[in-house]
Design an enzyme around this catalytic site. Structure first.
Site, PDB file in Angstrom:
ATOM      1  N   SER A 148       0.850  -1.191   0.000  1.00 62.36           N
ATOM      2  CA  SER A 148       0.000   0.000   0.000  1.00 62.36           C
ATOM      3  C   SER A 148       0.885   1.240   0.000  1.00 62.36           C
ATOM      4  O   SER A 148       1.835   1.328   0.778  1.00 62.36           O
ATOM      5  CB  SER A 148      -0.909   0.022   1.227  1.00 62.36           C
ATOM      6  OG  SER A 148      -1.534   1.289   1.349  1.00 62.36           O
ATOM      7  N   LYS A 181       1.376  -9.461  -1.209  1.00 61.48           N
ATOM      8  CA  LYS A 181       0.850  -8.567  -2.243  1.00 61.48           C
ATOM      9  C   LYS A 181       1.866  -7.483  -2.563  1.00 61.48           C
ATOM     10  O   LYS A 181       2.349  -6.788  -1.666  1.00 61.48           O
ATOM     11  CB  LYS A 181      -0.469  -7.942  -1.787  1.00 61.48           C
ATOM     12  CG  LYS A 181      -1.190  -7.152  -2.878  1.00 61.48           C
ATOM     13  CD  LYS A 181      -2.605  -6.803  -2.447  1.00 61.48           C
ATOM     14  CE  LYS A 181      -3.388  -6.156  -3.577  1.00 61.48           C
ATOM     15  NZ  LYS A 181      -4.796  -5.913  -3.194  1.00 61.48           N
ATOM     16  N   ASN A 230      -1.012  -4.231  -6.316  1.00 64.99           N
ATOM     17  CA  ASN A 230      -1.734  -3.196  -5.585  1.00 64.99           C
ATOM     18  C   ASN A 230      -1.938  -1.986  -6.505  1.00 64.99           C
ATOM     19  O   ASN A 230      -1.789  -2.083  -7.711  1.00 64.99           O
ATOM     20  CB  ASN A 230      -0.938  -2.816  -4.327  1.00 64.99           C
ATOM     21  CG  ASN A 230      -1.828  -2.427  -3.167  1.00 64.99           C
ATOM     22  OD1 ASN A 230      -2.784  -1.670  -3.332  1.00 64.99           O
ATOM     23  ND2 ASN A 230      -1.524  -2.928  -1.976  1.00 64.99           N
ATOM     24  N   TYR A 259     -11.987  -5.249  -8.051  1.00 62.12           N
ATOM     25  CA  TYR A 259     -12.463  -4.264  -7.085  1.00 62.12           C
ATOM     26  C   TYR A 259     -12.963  -3.018  -7.816  1.00 62.12           C
ATOM     27  O   TYR A 259     -14.165  -2.785  -7.925  1.00 62.12           O
ATOM     28  CB  TYR A 259     -11.373  -3.920  -6.063  1.00 62.12           C
ATOM     29  CG  TYR A 259     -11.777  -2.908  -5.007  1.00 62.12           C
ATOM     30  CD1 TYR A 259     -13.025  -2.302  -5.007  1.00 62.12           C
ATOM     31  CD2 TYR A 259     -10.907  -2.556  -3.986  1.00 62.12           C
ATOM     32  CE1 TYR A 259     -13.391  -1.379  -4.029  1.00 62.12           C
ATOM     33  CE2 TYR A 259     -11.269  -1.634  -3.005  1.00 62.12           C
ATOM     34  CZ  TYR A 259     -12.507  -1.045  -3.042  1.00 62.12           C
ATOM     35  OH  TYR A 259     -12.859  -0.137  -2.082  1.00 62.12           O
TER      36      TYR A 259
END
Length: 335
Positions: A172, A214, A243, A315
């Site tokens: 992230s 990830k 990501n 998503y």
């Protein structure tokens, strides 16, 4: 139906619309208005798990595991919730979520806002969902980066008994220095610690819960090769690529191009696929890859499988296309 709903939702603040949509979905689910569908359309094995189909929900939509049952009724082959941290935290100041409809993109700088791992576990225990459930774990913002492993180990231990698999989120862009964990000695040390804890927990609980990591789309080939070497050497069970991106050059002169945060949706499509292909080349089939990033239509999911992914996650595409995207992806993969 969804295009009309989207017009209404897009008139609202992005974060308010997010919560409204999930609450509405849960209400519709509780009323029994979501048609029951057979999601066993294309069974596939992933990290030792039997998936009814290879189209999953990416982490970020349901951060606290509050909507598992409703989301589980939409036909996904697996669901990933989180990112969750050891302690509750509010995340970054609002506004922190922005739509870029001209580019079918979303910018977020949420900052791992969540109610903490203990609350998530209680939500899972109340759920009736019996499918494949992934839990995405991260570190608290106040935890120094040199102590990050402590947070991941806490989450791993608490989530282990309740998860089908666990994802280690080190990519992230919205938690300071988090992406530094993707390289070299830091990555090796973190993943080795987690693999050791996984072995202990497997003995305690009598079951093996796979561990995936990830990664970001903003990696060069040398970094990707390094990550591939580490995940193979520590025997990780899977890897998720990718990501969100911090590169907003694809937005050109758009007013939101200067916003801080990660960009997802169509603008990350090419970058994510590039990382996926390079990663698949360097992994050489030693562990499965879950492809995520820029899946806006069925053909995009098929592309990721062709490039080396075993399964995919969506998503941002859901925000723009609605739940019909799941069936569209499954149809494309069945060809």
């Amino acid at each position: 139906m969804y295009p009309l709903a989207r017009r209404i939702l897009f008139a609202l603040d992005a974060e308010k619309a997010h919560h409204f949509t999930l609450d509405a979905l849960y209400t519709v689910y509780k009323l029994g208005l979501i048609p029951v569908t057979d999601n066993r359309t294309k069974p596939v094995k992933l990290m030792g798990m039997d998936l009814p189909n290879p189209v999953g929900l990416a982490a970020g939509l349901d951060k606290n595991g509050e909507y598992i049952d409703a989301l589980g009724a939409l036909g996904f082959g697996f669901i990933e919730i989180g990112t969750v941290t050891p302690k509750p935290q509010p995340g970054n100041p609002q506004p922190r979520l922005f739509r870029v409809p001209e580019h079918q993109g979303i910018i977020n700088r949420m900052g791992f806002n969540n109610h903490g791992i203990d609350t998530m576990i209680r939500n899972i225990e109340k759920s009736k969902f019996s499918g494949v459930l992934g839990i995405n774990i991260g570190k608290n913002a106040v935890t120094p980066i040199e102590n990050a492993a402590d947070d991941y180990l806490i989450c791993l231990e608490k989530a282990y008994a309740h998860a089908s698999y666990i994802t280690v989120n080190i990519s992230s862009p919205n938690t300071k220095n988090l992406r530094a964990l993707q390289g070299g000695d830091e990555l090796s040390a973190l993943l080795e610690a987690l693999k050791n804890k996984q072995a202990q927990l497997a003995s305690v609980y009598g079951k093996y819960v796979p561990l995936a990591v990830k990664i970001a789309p903003d990696l060069d080939e040398a970094q990707i090769e390094d990550i591939a070497h580490v995940v193979k050497s520590v025997e990780m069970d899977g890897i998720i690529a990718t990501n969100t991106t911090i590169d907003k050059s694809s937005l050109g002169s758009h007013p939101l191009a200067g916003e801080q945060g990660g960009l997802s949706g169509l603008p990350v499509h090419e970058k994510s696929n590039r990382v996926l292909k390079l990663l698949a080349d360097h992994i050489d089939g030693k562990l499965p890859i879950i492809g995520v990033g820029g899946i806006m239509e069925g053909g995009d999911a098929a592309d990721k499988i062709r490039l080396g992914a075993t399964a995919v996650q969506v998503y941002s595409g859901l925000i723009y296309k609605g739940p019909a995207l799941v069936k569209e992806c499954l149809k494309a993969l069945a060809r």
